[in-house]
Design a protein around this motif. Structure first.
Motif, PDB file in Angstrom:
ATOM      1  N   SER A  64       0.196 -19.653 -35.796  1.00  0.00           N
ATOM      2  CA  SER A  64      -0.497 -19.836 -37.073  1.00  0.00           C
ATOM      3  C   SER A  64       0.336 -19.253 -38.206  1.00  0.00           C
ATOM      4  O   SER A  64       1.359 -18.602 -37.974  1.00  0.00           O
ATOM      5  CB  SER A  64      -1.870 -19.169 -37.036  1.00  0.00           C
ATOM      6  N   GLU A  68      -0.490 -15.794 -35.284  1.00  0.00           N
ATOM      7  CA  GLU A  68      -1.402 -15.713 -34.144  1.00  0.00           C
ATOM      8  C   GLU A  68      -1.246 -16.984 -33.309  1.00  0.00           C
ATOM      9  O   GLU A  68      -1.009 -18.066 -33.839  1.00  0.00           O
ATOM     10  CB  GLU A  68      -2.848 -15.593 -34.639  1.00  0.00           C
ATOM     11  N   VAL A  70      -2.441 -20.127 -31.493  1.00  0.00           N
ATOM     12  CA  VAL A  70      -3.571 -21.013 -31.767  1.00  0.00           C
ATOM     13  C   VAL A  70      -3.499 -22.213 -30.835  1.00  0.00           C
ATOM     14  O   VAL A  70      -2.423 -22.741 -30.567  1.00  0.00           O
ATOM     15  CB  VAL A  70      -3.523 -21.509 -33.237  1.00  0.00           C
ATOM     16  N   LYS A  80      -8.509 -23.257 -32.150  1.00  0.00           N
ATOM     17  CA  LYS A  80      -9.095 -22.065 -31.556  1.00  0.00           C
ATOM     18  C   LYS A  80      -8.059 -20.953 -31.617  1.00  0.00           C
ATOM     19  O   LYS A  80      -6.984 -21.066 -31.030  1.00  0.00           O
ATOM     20  CB  LYS A  80      -9.504 -22.326 -30.108  1.00  0.00           C
ATOM     21  N   TYR A  81      -8.387 -19.893 -32.349  1.00  0.00           N
ATOM     22  CA  TYR A  81      -7.498 -18.736 -32.451  1.00  0.00           C
ATOM     23  C   TYR A  81      -7.677 -17.896 -31.197  1.00  0.00           C
ATOM     24  O   TYR A  81      -8.792 -17.532 -30.838  1.00  0.00           O
ATOM     25  CB  TYR A  81      -7.808 -17.942 -33.718  1.00  0.00           C
TER      26      TYR A  81
END
Length: 108
Positions: A64, A68, A70, A80-81
């Motif tokens: 991301s 993060e 994802v 969806k993280y």
């Protein structure tokens, strides 16, 4: 990238005017029978780097804009993280998958 065991290319365009949301358009191209074919087009936001596909090709993993990990479901368009800091988990190098495909050209 590898997509369902085939050589593929993921072309992407970012709308930098929408930073940090960064709307992105992706085209998935597949090498099949010696030529490139467009498999699909999809859009998502808030991602900066495609990493790999799931084995069935339905999910695509990204880093991301906040580094993060994802998961993107191509069928639903849902992000969806996963709660994993991609930047710190990768160390000093980018992990990558490099698929091996036999050459179309015989060397002998």
């Amino acid at each position: 990238m590898e997509y369902k065991g085939l050589l593929s290319a993921l072309a992407c365009w970012y709308d930098e005017d929408q930073y940090p949301a960064m709307l992105s358009k992706y085209e998935l191209w597949i090498m099949s029978d010696g030529s490139w074919k467009k498999e699909s087009i999809f859009h998502t936001r808030g991602v900066q780097k495609p990493l790999w596909f799931s084995q069935d090709g339905k999910l695509l993993y990204f880093a991301s804009v906040t580094d993060e990990l994802v998961m993107f479901d191509r069928a639903t368009g849902e992000l969806k993280y996963l709660g994993i800091d991609w930047f710190s988990s990768r160390g000093k190098i980018d992990p990558m998958m490099i698929p091996f495909f036999e050459s179309f050209v015989q060397l002998n």
